[in-house]
Design a protein around this motif. Structure first.
Motif, short mmCIF file in Angstrom:
data_model
loop_
_atom_site.label_atom_id
_atom_site.label_comp_id
_atom_site.label_asym_id
_atom_site.label_seq_id
_atom_site.Cartn_x
_atom_site.Cartn_y
_atom_site.Cartn_z
N ASN A 30 -23.23 -52.08 49.71
CA ASN A 30 -22.04 -52.01 48.87
C ASN A 30 -22.40 -52.52 47.48
N ASN A 33 -20.53 -55.70 45.87
CA ASN A 33 -20.55 -56.98 46.55
C ASN A 33 -21.93 -57.60 46.36
N ASN A 35 -23.42 -60.00 47.78
CA ASN A 35 -24.12 -60.29 49.04
C ASN A 35 -24.46 -59.01 49.81
N GLU A 37 -22.59 -57.22 51.59
CA GLU A 37 -21.91 -57.17 52.88
C GLU A 37 -20.45 -56.93 52.65
N PRO A 38 -19.77 -56.14 53.43
CA PRO A 38 -20.34 -55.32 54.49
C PRO A 38 -21.04 -54.08 53.93
N CYS A 39 -21.82 -53.45 54.77
CA CYS A 39 -22.55 -52.23 54.42
C CYS A 39 -22.11 -51.11 55.36
N THR A 65 -22.30 -55.96 59.19
CA THR A 65 -22.54 -57.25 58.52
C THR A 65 -23.73 -57.91 59.20
N TRP A 66 -24.30 -58.91 58.54
CA TRP A 66 -25.42 -59.66 59.09
C TRP A 66 -25.13 -61.15 58.95
N PRO A 67 -24.23 -61.70 59.77
CA PRO A 67 -23.92 -63.13 59.66
C PRO A 67 -25.06 -64.00 60.19
N ARG A 75 -27.18 -58.41 63.43
CA ARG A 75 -26.38 -57.29 62.94
C ARG A 75 -25.12 -57.19 63.79
N VAL A 78 -18.46 -54.08 62.52
CA VAL A 78 -17.09 -54.50 62.25
C VAL A 78 -16.15 -53.37 62.65
#
Length: 132
Positions: A30, A33, A35, A37-39, A65-67, A75, A78
């Motif tokens: 994205n 964003n 960071n 995230e999200p992608c 997302t990759w929290p 991975r 969402v």
């Protein structure tokens, strides 16, 4: 029926009579964003089993997302589709006519495939290690 079918498909694959294409994952960051995230993740997988006279393609469109956690980075899909679900679709084609035989939601087939593969793994583990 699932166990019998998947066992045959795996056996055919091992003998070169079934084929699986390379899995393709296209991850798009994205740009708005920092960071990233999200992608968005677009995944496709293909395969064919000559004895079943079918070929298939599976396509998933996911928000990813990759929290971070104590166990590292993971991975995570969402569920942003309507109804809070993750969506994918499968297409089944005839090897004899090339026609489209079926369009189906991927989730139910995926759950059956994973459960069946686990059952087959347990079956063959038991055959190799009868003392378990």
């Amino acid at each position: 029926m699932c166990i019998e079918s998947l066992e045959k498909a795996y056996r055919d694959f091992g003998q070169g009579w079934a084929m699986a294409g390379s899995r393709c994952d296209l991850i798009t960051a994205n740009p708005h964003n920092a960071n990233q995230e999200p992608c968005h993740g677009l995944k496709s997988m293909t395969g064919t089993v000559a004895d079943f006279k079918v070929s298939a393609i599976r396509i998933n469109s996911d928000i990813l997302t990759w929290p971070s956690s104590d166990h590292g980075v993971k991975r995570v899909k969402v569920p942003k589709a309507p109804g809070g679900q993750i969506r994918g679709i499968g297409f089944l084609f005839s090897l004899e006519t090339g026609e489209l035989l079926s369009i189906f939601p991927d989730a139910s087939i995926q759950r059956m495939r994973v459960a069946t593969t686990s059952a087959l793994g347990a079956k063959y583990l038991r055959l190799r290690a009868p003392d378990l």
